[in-house]
Design an enzyme around this catalytic site. Sequence first.
Site, short mmCIF file in Angstrom:
data_model
loop_
_atom_site.label_atom_id
_atom_site.label_comp_id
_atom_site.label_asym_id
_atom_site.label_seq_id
_atom_site.Cartn_x
_atom_site.Cartn_y
_atom_site.Cartn_z
N HIS A 125 1.12 14.56 -7.39
CA HIS A 125 1.71 16.13 -7.39
C HIS A 125 2.69 16.72 -7.19
O HIS A 125 3.35 18.06 -7.24
CB HIS A 125 1.28 16.88 -6.15
CG HIS A 125 -0.79 16.35 -5.87
ND1 HIS A 125 -1.82 16.72 -6.92
CD2 HIS A 125 -1.48 15.87 -4.93
CE1 HIS A 125 -2.58 15.95 -7.02
NE2 HIS A 125 -2.49 15.41 -5.71
N ASP A 162 -6.61 8.92 -8.83
CA ASP A 162 -6.49 9.24 -7.86
C ASP A 162 -8.27 10.31 -8.19
O ASP A 162 -7.92 10.64 -9.59
CB ASP A 162 -5.83 10.41 -8.32
CG ASP A 162 -5.31 10.68 -6.22
OD1 ASP A 162 -4.56 10.41 -5.50
OD2 ASP A 162 -6.22 12.03 -6.16
N HIS A 164 -7.48 13.61 -7.53
CA HIS A 164 -6.92 14.69 -7.62
C HIS A 164 -5.97 14.19 -9.34
O HIS A 164 -5.63 13.83 -9.71
CB HIS A 164 -6.34 15.48 -6.97
CG HIS A 164 -7.11 15.01 -5.31
ND1 HIS A 164 -6.44 14.89 -4.36
CD2 HIS A 164 -8.00 16.84 -4.85
CE1 HIS A 164 -7.87 15.08 -3.22
NE2 HIS A 164 -8.23 15.96 -3.44
N ASP A 246 -9.06 8.24 -2.99
CA ASP A 246 -9.51 9.27 -2.55
C ASP A 246 -11.44 9.47 -3.44
O ASP A 246 -11.89 10.46 -3.41
CB ASP A 246 -9.25 10.71 -2.39
CG ASP A 246 -7.92 10.26 -3.54
OD1 ASP A 246 -8.03 9.89 -4.19
OD2 ASP A 246 -7.00 11.50 -3.08
#
Length: 311
Positions: A125, A162, A164, A246
């Site tokens: 991120h 991931d 996200h 995740d």
Amino acid sequence: MATAFYSHADSLRHLTPPGHPEQVDRMRAVWQALEAPDFAALLRREAPPAEAADILRAHPQSHLDAVVASVPLTGFNPMDGDTFLSPGSLDAALRAAGGVCAAVDAVMAGEVRNAFAAARPPGHHAERARAMGFCLFSNVAIAALRALEVHGLDRVAIVDFDVHHGNGTQDVVWNDPRVLFVSSHQWPLYPGTGRPSETGAHGNVLNVTLPPNSDGAAMRAAYDTQVWPELEEFEPELILVSAGFDAHAADPLANLRWREDDFAWLTRRLCEIAAAHAGGRLVSSLEGGYDLSALAASVAVHVRVLMEHSA
């Protein structure tokens, strides 16, 4: 040939406030999982700190300076609502990026076939000039640029599974045609980027969105129809993996329904493509995964498949 595992005790010095999902115990869970007898052949190495030159290929000096200046003497200092610094955070972040870079060096030197870096804090991120989403430096993008600039590669692929979207990685490599960035992620979800229409300045970005509550079968269909053909056409000389776990059904931060066998399937296919185009060279770096039991089990199957393909 072997599989290398990069980590460092400094990752435990990056502290987050009580109740924060990106907690020290994540690293302990990973280490404990990889202490099982079937990982005895794993080549364990300490992650070195990244050099400033590596960080500055992905981030401006102002970003590095801002992170350094934000490290508190005591307690916590927030860089945003999710991203906190503690007194040991800079050392941990440098070793997180440095471990992935060292893993790239090792596979490029032929010392190992592939590697897994237990990077903490995670990195995908972190944008060029912005720390966010638990991330300070863009670990995998930093390693990709090292592979290109130091080792002279022409084509590096990054696959981010991931849950996200890897907005930071995308931001760093957006204008670089030498890097193919592929992200599969739940949509909609934090950070709100990663639409299929985001394709990079040179068509070098592929975003694959997955609806909430979709399972491993939906993921496999998306990878079979979209991701694998793109990777095969790109013919990467090195594959880097942003390995976030995740998307697991047990994870508290999202709503996908993957299981351990889905992560094993992904890892196996990535290794097969690396074998076909990159001499087997693959480096994986830990991103998310916030249910400790699911994280441990998923990392274990991921690394087990890496070891199978390094024999």
